[in-house]
Design a protein around this motif. Structure first.
Motif, PDB file in Angstrom:
ATOM      1  N   ALA A  35      27.961  35.588  21.500  1.00  0.00           N
ATOM      2  CA  ALA A  35      27.196  36.647  20.830  1.00  0.00           C
ATOM      3  C   ALA A  35      26.732  36.189  19.447  1.00  0.00           C
ATOM      4  O   ALA A  35      25.607  36.481  19.031  1.00  0.00           O
ATOM      5  CB  ALA A  35      28.030  37.923  20.725  1.00  0.00           C
ATOM      6  N   PHE A  36      27.596  35.447  18.738  1.00  0.00           N
ATOM      7  CA  PHE A  36      27.184  34.900  17.435  1.00  0.00           C
ATOM      8  C   PHE A  36      26.011  33.925  17.622  1.00  0.00           C
ATOM      9  O   PHE A  36      24.996  34.000  16.921  1.00  0.00           O
ATOM     10  CB  PHE A  36      28.337  34.144  16.747  1.00  0.00           C
ATOM     11  CG  PHE A  36      29.547  34.975  16.424  1.00  0.00           C
ATOM     12  CD1 PHE A  36      29.421  36.295  16.008  1.00  0.00           C
ATOM     13  CD2 PHE A  36      30.833  34.436  16.515  1.00  0.00           C
ATOM     14  CE1 PHE A  36      30.545  37.069  15.695  1.00  0.00           C
ATOM     15  CE2 PHE A  36      31.956  35.199  16.207  1.00  0.00           C
ATOM     16  CZ  PHE A  36      31.812  36.517  15.803  1.00  0.00           C
ATOM     17  N   GLY A  83      20.583  47.319  26.342  1.00  0.00           N
ATOM     18  CA  GLY A  83      21.251  46.121  26.853  1.00  0.00           C
ATOM     19  C   GLY A  83      21.605  45.185  25.717  1.00  0.00           C
ATOM     20  O   GLY A  83      22.738  44.719  25.597  1.00  0.00           O
ATOM     21  N   PHE A  84      20.634  44.931  24.860  1.00  0.00           N
ATOM     22  CA  PHE A  84      20.852  44.106  23.671  1.00  0.00           C
ATOM     23  C   PHE A  84      21.927  44.711  22.777  1.00  0.00           C
ATOM     24  O   PHE A  84      22.801  44.013  22.271  1.00  0.00           O
ATOM     25  CB  PHE A  84      19.536  43.980  22.901  1.00  0.00           C
ATOM     26  CG  PHE A  84      19.664  43.318  21.563  1.00  0.00           C
ATOM     27  CD1 PHE A  84      19.555  41.938  21.432  1.00  0.00           C
ATOM     28  CD2 PHE A  84      19.911  44.067  20.422  1.00  0.00           C
ATOM     29  CE1 PHE A  84      19.684  41.325  20.192  1.00  0.00           C
ATOM     30  CE2 PHE A  84      20.043  43.462  19.185  1.00  0.00           C
ATOM     31  CZ  PHE A  84      19.926  42.096  19.074  1.00  0.00           C
ATOM     32  N   ARG A  85      21.831  46.018  22.593  1.00  0.00           N
ATOM     33  CA  ARG A  85      22.800  46.707  21.719  1.00  0.00           C
ATOM     34  C   ARG A  85      24.244  46.414  22.142  1.00  0.00           C
ATOM     35  O   ARG A  85      25.076  46.019  21.319  1.00  0.00           O
ATOM     36  CB  ARG A  85      22.559  48.228  21.779  1.00  0.00           C
ATOM     37  CG  ARG A  85      23.542  49.050  20.958  1.00  0.00           C
ATOM     38  CD  ARG A  85      23.484  50.514  21.367  1.00  0.00           C
ATOM     39  NE  ARG A  85      23.914  50.666  22.746  1.00  0.00           N
ATOM     40  CZ  ARG A  85      23.520  51.635  23.582  1.00  0.00           C
ATOM     41  NH1 ARG A  85      22.684  52.546  23.171  1.00  0.00           N
ATOM     42  NH2 ARG A  85      23.975  51.675  24.814  1.00  0.00           N
ATOM     43  N   ASP A  86      24.519  46.566  23.437  1.00  0.00           N
ATOM     44  CA  ASP A  86      25.893  46.381  23.890  1.00  0.00           C
ATOM     45  C   ASP A  86      26.284  44.910  23.930  1.00  0.00           C
ATOM     46  O   ASP A  86      27.403  44.552  23.582  1.00  0.00           O
ATOM     47  CB  ASP A  86      26.071  47.008  25.280  1.00  0.00           C
ATOM     48  CG  ASP A  86      26.034  48.529  25.201  1.00  0.00           C
ATOM     49  OD1 ASP A  86      25.951  49.064  24.078  1.00  0.00           O
ATOM     50  OD2 ASP A  86      26.077  49.166  26.263  1.00  0.00           O
ATOM     51  N   PHE A  87      25.342  44.071  24.367  1.00  0.00           N
ATOM     52  CA  PHE A  87      25.626  42.630  24.494  1.00  0.00           C
ATOM     53  C   PHE A  87      25.992  42.025  23.147  1.00  0.00           C
ATOM     54  O   PHE A  87      26.835  41.137  23.057  1.00  0.00           O
ATOM     55  CB  PHE A  87      24.395  41.934  25.084  1.00  0.00           C
ATOM     56  CG  PHE A  87      24.555  40.460  25.319  1.00  0.00           C
ATOM     57  CD1 PHE A  87      25.294  39.990  26.399  1.00  0.00           C
ATOM     58  CD2 PHE A  87      23.959  39.535  24.472  1.00  0.00           C
ATOM     59  CE1 PHE A  87      25.427  38.623  26.628  1.00  0.00           C
ATOM     60  CE2 PHE A  87      24.097  38.175  24.690  1.00  0.00           C
ATOM     61  CZ  PHE A  87      24.832  37.719  25.771  1.00  0.00           C
ATOM     62  N   THR A  88      25.351  42.492  22.078  1.00  0.00           N
ATOM     63  CA  THR A  88      25.551  41.881  20.761  1.00  0.00           C
ATOM     64  C   THR A  88      26.485  42.676  19.853  1.00  0.00           C
ATOM     65  O   THR A  88      26.681  42.290  18.709  1.00  0.00           O
ATOM     66  CB  THR A  88      24.200  41.742  20.022  1.00  0.00           C
ATOM     67  OG1 THR A  88      23.604  43.033  19.916  1.00  0.00           O
ATOM     68  CG2 THR A  88      23.261  40.797  20.751  1.00  0.00           C
ATOM     69  N   ARG A  89      27.063  43.768  20.364  1.00  0.00           N
ATOM     70  CA  ARG A  89      27.910  44.587  19.492  1.00  0.00           C
ATOM     71  C   ARG A  89      28.987  43.731  18.813  1.00  0.00           C
ATOM     72  O   ARG A  89      29.213  43.824  17.601  1.00  0.00           O
ATOM     73  CB  ARG A  89      28.577  45.723  20.276  1.00  0.00           C
ATOM     74  CG  ARG A  89      29.386  46.673  19.381  1.00  0.00           C
ATOM     75  CD  ARG A  89      30.025  47.813  20.182  1.00  0.00           C
ATOM     76  NE  ARG A  89      30.988  47.376  21.162  1.00  0.00           N
ATOM     77  CZ  ARG A  89      32.248  47.025  20.888  1.00  0.00           C
ATOM     78  NH1 ARG A  89      32.698  47.057  19.653  1.00  0.00           N
ATOM     79  NH2 ARG A  89      33.065  46.642  21.854  1.00  0.00           N
ATOM     80  N   ILE A  90      29.613  42.839  19.572  1.00  0.00           N
ATOM     81  CA  ILE A  90      30.704  42.040  19.005  1.00  0.00           C
ATOM     82  C   ILE A  90      30.213  40.993  18.010  1.00  0.00           C
ATOM     83  O   ILE A  90      31.016  40.439  17.259  1.00  0.00           O
ATOM     84  CB  ILE A  90      31.566  41.366  20.102  1.00  0.00           C
ATOM     85  CG1 ILE A  90      30.695  40.581  21.091  1.00  0.00           C
ATOM     86  CG2 ILE A  90      32.394  42.398  20.833  1.00  0.00           C
ATOM     87  CD1 ILE A  90      31.496  39.837  22.157  1.00  0.00           C
ATOM     88  N   ALA A  91      28.906  40.754  17.963  1.00  0.00           N
ATOM     89  CA  ALA A  91      28.391  39.804  16.965  1.00  0.00           C
ATOM     90  C   ALA A  91      28.536  40.349  15.546  1.00  0.00           C
ATOM     91  O   ALA A  91      28.503  39.592  14.581  1.00  0.00           O
ATOM     92  CB  ALA A  91      26.923  39.465  17.235  1.00  0.00           C
ATOM     93  N   ALA A  92      28.689  41.651  15.408  1.00  0.00           N
ATOM     94  CA  ALA A  92      28.833  42.262  14.075  1.00  0.00           C
ATOM     95  C   ALA A  92      30.265  42.194  13.554  1.00  0.00           C
ATOM     96  O   ALA A  92      30.589  42.798  12.548  1.00  0.00           O
ATOM     97  CB  ALA A  92      28.353  43.710  14.110  1.00  0.00           C
ATOM     98  N   ALA A  93      31.108  41.435  14.227  1.00  0.00           N
ATOM     99  CA  ALA A  93      32.531  41.386  13.860  1.00  0.00           C
ATOM    100  C   ALA A  93      32.744  40.718  12.500  1.00  0.00           C
ATOM    101  O   ALA A  93      31.846  40.100  11.941  1.00  0.00           O
ATOM    102  CB  ALA A  93      33.313  40.653  14.949  1.00  0.00           C
TER     103      ALA A  93
END
Lengths: 292, 292
Positions: free
Chosen positions: B194-195, B217-227
């Motif tokens: 995701a990063f 789709g993008f929203r959920d796929f990349t949610r963990i990139a905001a960690a």
């Protein structure tokens, strides 16, 4: 607004469009056709369509609005099947996730009626397919991208904009090429990565044991991997050049991360993560797109 | 159940643990310490902790339960800082996402008190850091993995199991090695992907325009990139060998998909997507893990 909607493909996307139009009282009658007669019949039983048609051509007959909601690979055959039923006043749209290939299919399949066709891609969906999951609210608040070309009837583009806006969607217009490039980046590649990740995980000997430990991060990251195989097969093939180009850019970024992990460059690794984290935290769905 | 919780690291994870214990009336008093005095003070103002401590050692003093909730790279320094405050009856836990490196840090840092330490990894989190987002319900219904070793006090493992269960978590026990292997696959690699995906997208000239079109789709796929960057920097470095191994397996699966797209093998591509789609649709969070 419309007398009769001819719906080709009574699945999640097409069924949701029919229900949305009915709820907004934008259509008097919906005539539906699906490749599988049992799907068409179920759509009628569920009240998604009012009348079943035995062929795509007959679904179109008498309609002033037609929505084609089939996997994009079936577009050309569908256009050819309905060509002789298209009248001058008819607005024909699709819901495909790729637009360049659909436009080519429309040129070949629709001939003289190509100008009637307004290609549309609503940015909405669910990870469950089928008319049972059709939902009148699926498109509310979502973006719909229209990709008309010079030959497209301006009056049909206006009507398309009106009908999508009337069911709550925000309409954006761009060229088919710009659409396919952008969606390769923000949608098609994420799907490809989620498919590949899931298969890489489950094909390991301990994969199912690992899966038992997966949490909310995994849940969201892989949600799109549960998407419809026939639909996504067509999307990945139709837009393969753009998707493969995005995949190369992704691999390069992944290699950079791996190199930083390998050398243990702690500060550079944190900076790279922070860049991603900031970008994602700042992102807003549909930011900057005016709801025109 | 406990008289005093000594909390080292008053962020999202630590703060949520303190709030959960308070809500369940499992602790009488929480003494907290964070590297930044302003964080500690904010935690006190928010009622997450009752008393601020000027050092990690003083936060531990008088506690019968200690939770270390710092980035895993800071584990060893934290263990060394509190070593002389640990008493025979004290239960010391952490919440780190990697366990092999934390166990090594505990051996080196805690010396004679190593047996008191029960390593814990709650499979929970949010994409927002900081004590402001601490939530008494964060661990309810989530799995918590304990990775005790032979030297770990059995009585402390029992008490750790009891306290996590009492705040609604499901406790699972495994070795540190098995933990790190599994979480490289189901958590650390997805974060890395995701990063990398987010950076590859935003570093393109048209990246920000593309982002405006991204959907759910993008929203959920990349949610963990905001960690949290500091936390994930440490996780990726601490578990780099397992993560890099998982990344190799992922790249192989991605190459297979790309090859099928390249040759246009429609049926094989659909089969590969269907395998991923089936696996993801069948997955249930925490499936097969009994809440013992």
């Amino acid at each position: 607004m419309f007398e009769q909607l001819g719906l080709i493909g009574c699945g999640l996307m097409g069924g949701s469009f029919a229900l949305a139009l009915k709820r907004a009282k934008l259509v008097k009658r919906v005539v539906g056709y699906s490749k599988s007669p049992s799907t068409t019949e179920r759509a009628r039983q569920l009240g998604v369509i009012d009348v079943t048609a035995p062929s795509a051509l007959l679904a179109v007959s008498g309609a002033d609005l037609v929505l084609i909601a089939v996997p994009v690979g079936a577009s050309e055959a569908t256009f050819k099947a309905i060509r002789h039923g298209i009248t001058e006043q008819m607005l024909v749209m699709d819901v495909g996730s790729t637009k360049g290939d659909v436009m080519e299919a429309a040129r070949r399949g629709l001939h003289d009626h190509f100008a009637n066709f307004v290609p549309a891609h609503p940015i909405a969906g669910k990870e469950v397919a089928g008319v049972e999951h059709a939902d009148a609210g699926l498109y509310a608040g979502r973006q719909v991208v229209l990709t008309p070309v010079k030959a497209t009837l301006r009056s049909n583009v206006q009507r398309a904009t009106q009908v999508w806006s009337a069911i709550g969607a925000k309409v954006v217009t761009m060229t088919p090429e710009a659409h396919d490039k952008a969606f390769a980046a923000v949608s098609h590649l994420p799907h490809l990565l989620a498919f590949a990740f899931t298969n890489a995980l489950t094909s390991q000997p301990e994969g199912s044991r690992f899966l038992e430990l997966a949490g909310p991060g995994f849940r969201d990251f892989t949600r799109i991997a549960a998407a419809d195989p026939a639909m996504w097969r067509d999307v990945l093939l139709a837009n393969r050049e753009q998707v493969l180009q995005q995949s190369r850019a992704f691999r390069a970024a992944l290699s950079q991360f791996e190199a930083l992990m390998g050398t243990g460059d702690s500060q550079a690794l944190e900076d790279a993560i922070a860049a991603a984290s900031r970008a994602r935290a700042q992102w807003q769905p549909g930011a900057g797109v005016s709801p025109d």
